[in-house]
Design an enzyme around this catalytic site. Sequence first.
Site, PDB file in Angstrom:
ATOM      1  N   ARG A   7     -49.753  15.594   4.591  1.00 36.26           N
ATOM      2  CA  ARG A   7     -51.109  16.555   4.697  1.00 36.26           C
ATOM      3  C   ARG A   7     -52.353  15.302   4.118  1.00 36.26           C
ATOM      4  O   ARG A   7     -53.387  15.791   3.758  1.00 36.26           O
ATOM      5  CB  ARG A   7     -50.985  17.828   3.892  1.00 36.26           C
ATOM      6  CG  ARG A   7     -50.186  18.759   4.416  1.00 36.26           C
ATOM      7  CD  ARG A   7     -50.821  20.139   4.566  1.00 36.26           C
ATOM      8  NE  ARG A   7     -51.569  20.499   3.490  1.00 36.26           N
ATOM      9  CZ  ARG A   7     -50.999  21.516   2.528  1.00 36.26           C
ATOM     10  NH1 ARG A   7     -49.808  22.087   2.824  1.00 36.26           N
ATOM     11  NH2 ARG A   7     -51.608  21.673   1.459  1.00 36.26           N
ATOM     12  N   GLY A  38     -53.699  31.871   9.957  1.00 35.34           N
ATOM     13  CA  GLY A  38     -54.140  33.006   8.758  1.00 35.34           C
ATOM     14  C   GLY A  38     -55.593  32.796   8.836  1.00 35.34           C
ATOM     15  O   GLY A  38     -56.253  34.049   8.597  1.00 35.34           O
ATOM     16  N   ARG A  81     -27.624  11.647   2.961  1.00 34.25           N
ATOM     17  CA  ARG A  81     -28.628  12.037   1.997  1.00 34.25           C
ATOM     18  C   ARG A  81     -29.783  12.609   2.592  1.00 34.25           C
ATOM     19  O   ARG A  81     -30.141  12.534   3.772  1.00 34.25           O
ATOM     20  CB  ARG A  81     -29.007  10.423   1.601  1.00 34.25           C
ATOM     21  CG  ARG A  81     -28.012  10.070   0.611  1.00 34.25           C
ATOM     22  CD  ARG A  81     -27.765  10.736  -0.531  1.00 34.25           C
ATOM     23  NE  ARG A  81     -26.756   9.640  -1.478  1.00 34.25           N
ATOM     24  CZ  ARG A  81     -25.425  10.086  -1.566  1.00 34.25           C
ATOM     25  NH1 ARG A  81     -25.055  10.940  -0.621  1.00 34.25           N
ATOM     26  NH2 ARG A  81     -24.744   9.394  -2.230  1.00 34.25           N
ATOM     27  N   ARG A 118     -24.828   5.627   6.664  1.00 29.64           N
ATOM     28  CA  ARG A 118     -24.889   7.016   6.016  1.00 29.64           C
ATOM     29  C   ARG A 118     -25.657   7.727   7.290  1.00 29.64           C
ATOM     30  O   ARG A 118     -26.196   7.468   8.368  1.00 29.64           O
ATOM     31  CB  ARG A 118     -25.939   7.021   5.082  1.00 29.64           C
ATOM     32  CG  ARG A 118     -25.137   6.914   3.599  1.00 29.64           C
ATOM     33  CD  ARG A 118     -26.359   6.650   2.481  1.00 29.64           C
ATOM     34  NE  ARG A 118     -25.717   6.647   1.196  1.00 29.64           N
ATOM     35  CZ  ARG A 118     -26.455   6.307  -0.029  1.00 29.64           C
ATOM     36  NH1 ARG A 118     -27.403   5.784   0.207  1.00 29.64           N
ATOM     37  NH2 ARG A 118     -25.613   6.285  -1.127  1.00 29.64           N
ATOM     38  N   THR A 139     -54.727  22.403  11.526  1.00 25.96           N
ATOM     39  CA  THR A 139     -53.448  22.578  10.773  1.00 25.96           C
ATOM     40  C   THR A 139     -52.494  21.497  11.427  1.00 25.96           C
ATOM     41  O   THR A 139     -52.531  20.973  12.272  1.00 25.96           O
ATOM     42  CB  THR A 139     -52.572  23.897  11.067  1.00 25.96           C
ATOM     43  OG1 THR A 139     -51.277  23.779  10.530  1.00 25.96           O
ATOM     44  CG2 THR A 139     -52.560  24.282  12.592  1.00 25.96           C
ATOM     45  N   ASP A 182     -49.560  21.711  11.432  1.00 27.65           N
ATOM     46  CA  ASP A 182     -48.417  22.507  12.158  1.00 27.65           C
ATOM     47  C   ASP A 182     -48.422  22.760  13.585  1.00 27.65           C
ATOM     48  O   ASP A 182     -47.365  22.746  14.437  1.00 27.65           O
ATOM     49  CB  ASP A 182     -48.244  23.942  11.650  1.00 27.65           C
ATOM     50  CG  ASP A 182     -47.971  24.025  10.113  1.00 27.65           C
ATOM     51  OD1 ASP A 182     -48.303  24.844   9.487  1.00 27.65           O
ATOM     52  OD2 ASP A 182     -47.712  22.931   9.422  1.00 27.65           O
TER      53      ASP A 182
HETATM   54  O1  F6P Z   1     -49.671  24.924   7.076  1.00 28.98           O
HETATM   55  C1  F6P Z   1     -49.505  23.659   6.603  1.00 28.98           C
HETATM   56  C2  F6P Z   1     -48.413  23.561   5.673  1.00 28.98           C
HETATM   57  O2  F6P Z   1     -48.327  22.454   5.085  1.00 28.98           O
HETATM   58  C3  F6P Z   1     -47.129  24.120   6.217  1.00 28.98           C
HETATM   59  O3  F6P Z   1     -46.585  23.011   6.944  1.00 28.98           O
HETATM   60  C4  F6P Z   1     -46.258  24.060   4.956  1.00 28.98           C
HETATM   61  O4  F6P Z   1     -45.302  25.229   5.163  1.00 28.98           O
HETATM   62  C5  F6P Z   1     -47.402  25.122   4.029  1.00 28.98           C
HETATM   63  O5  F6P Z   1     -48.547  24.501   4.445  1.00 28.98           O
HETATM   64  C6  F6P Z   1     -47.059  24.691   2.604  1.00 28.98           C
HETATM   65  O6  F6P Z   1     -48.163  25.740   2.091  1.00 28.98           O
HETATM   66  P1  F6P Z   1     -48.819  25.167   0.614  1.00 28.98           P
HETATM   67  O7  F6P Z   1     -49.753  24.163   0.713  1.00 28.98           O
HETATM   68  O8  F6P Z   1     -49.563  26.497   0.154  1.00 28.98           O
HETATM   69  O9  F6P Z   1     -47.751  24.859  -0.353  1.00 28.98           O
END
Ligand code: F6P
Length: 336
Positions: free
Chosen positions: A264, A110, A255, A168, A131, A133
Amino acid sequence: MRIGILTAGGDCPGINATIRGVCKAAILHYGMEVVGIHSGFQGLLTNDVEELTGRSLSGLLHLGGTVLGTSREKPFRRGGVVDDADKPGLILRNVAQLGLDCVVVIGGGGTQKTAAKLAALGLKVVTVPKTIDNDIWGTDFSFGFDSAVTIATEAIDRLHTTASSHRRVMVIEVMGHKAGWIALYSGMAGGGDIILLPELPYDIHRIGESILSRLKRGKPYSIVVVAEGIRTDGRKRAGEFMAQEIEYETGIETRETVLGYVQRGGSPTAFDRNLSTRMGGHAAELVATGQFGRMVALHGDAITSVPLDEVAGRLKLVTPDHDLVVQGRRMGVCFG
Ligand code: F6P
């Protein structure tokens, strides 16, 4: 030259190493002045900035998060802290008033899109892909990804012992937004038996058969790694949804664990520290050589750059022919 630097979007390990890389090269090698902009693009709207010097950079290499702070401010959308009718115009005016020759922008998909739009309005910008991701088009990897995969892999390793002790099925939901890179890389590194990605459709009956056939082969437990973006009933989170579906389908106690924001947090891996350092240094080089409107990128082991308008708005997703998918299938991993 006098440059600005900002970090926008979700945080991740390696941002501070990137800030350090940009600033050390800019200040020590190119003799530039550097202005740190707080809270992403919001700091350019509110003039929330600080002069960065060599002293500001010590202790950053291993430090998680971002010392500049971040936000998900979207200058091309109304709302936010500064609800000015023309936020892009305000940003351009503030950049000029701050005397900035350009802005280095560190962010995800973004943020790259926002930077491309501001570049089209005349802002001199160089970006660095950031990122967990790993879904940014144009670069093989972004920093933050290896650290998130390492954290997720360690969690998956731990789930094996509790799954086998209780016989499990353990489902772990990892991040990744619309991409399945974290699930794929951590699932394969952690020995996941079933790995579910948004990019690869799944059939719950096939998943059930895979788990029950493991049971018949003397493996009364399974590890299921699920990307948060897979198809669900639209109400439950991926992990909870899949755990309920599997328990219903197989009758085996199941579970779920949602790994969430630990992916993060914390200190970047050595790989991410070096990738951040290299990308930061190359961003400073692009600025020094006047190559604006470009994103730093990793192609193979080479650091290069790509035009920002080629990146903006494009997602890099897992494809069925990715080597980890191909090799995983051959070794008995069920991808749904
Ligand atoms: O883009 C990184 C990320 O951690 C994604 O993996 C996750 O879906 C999103 O950010 C979560 O966004 P926020 O930090 O706004 O909750």
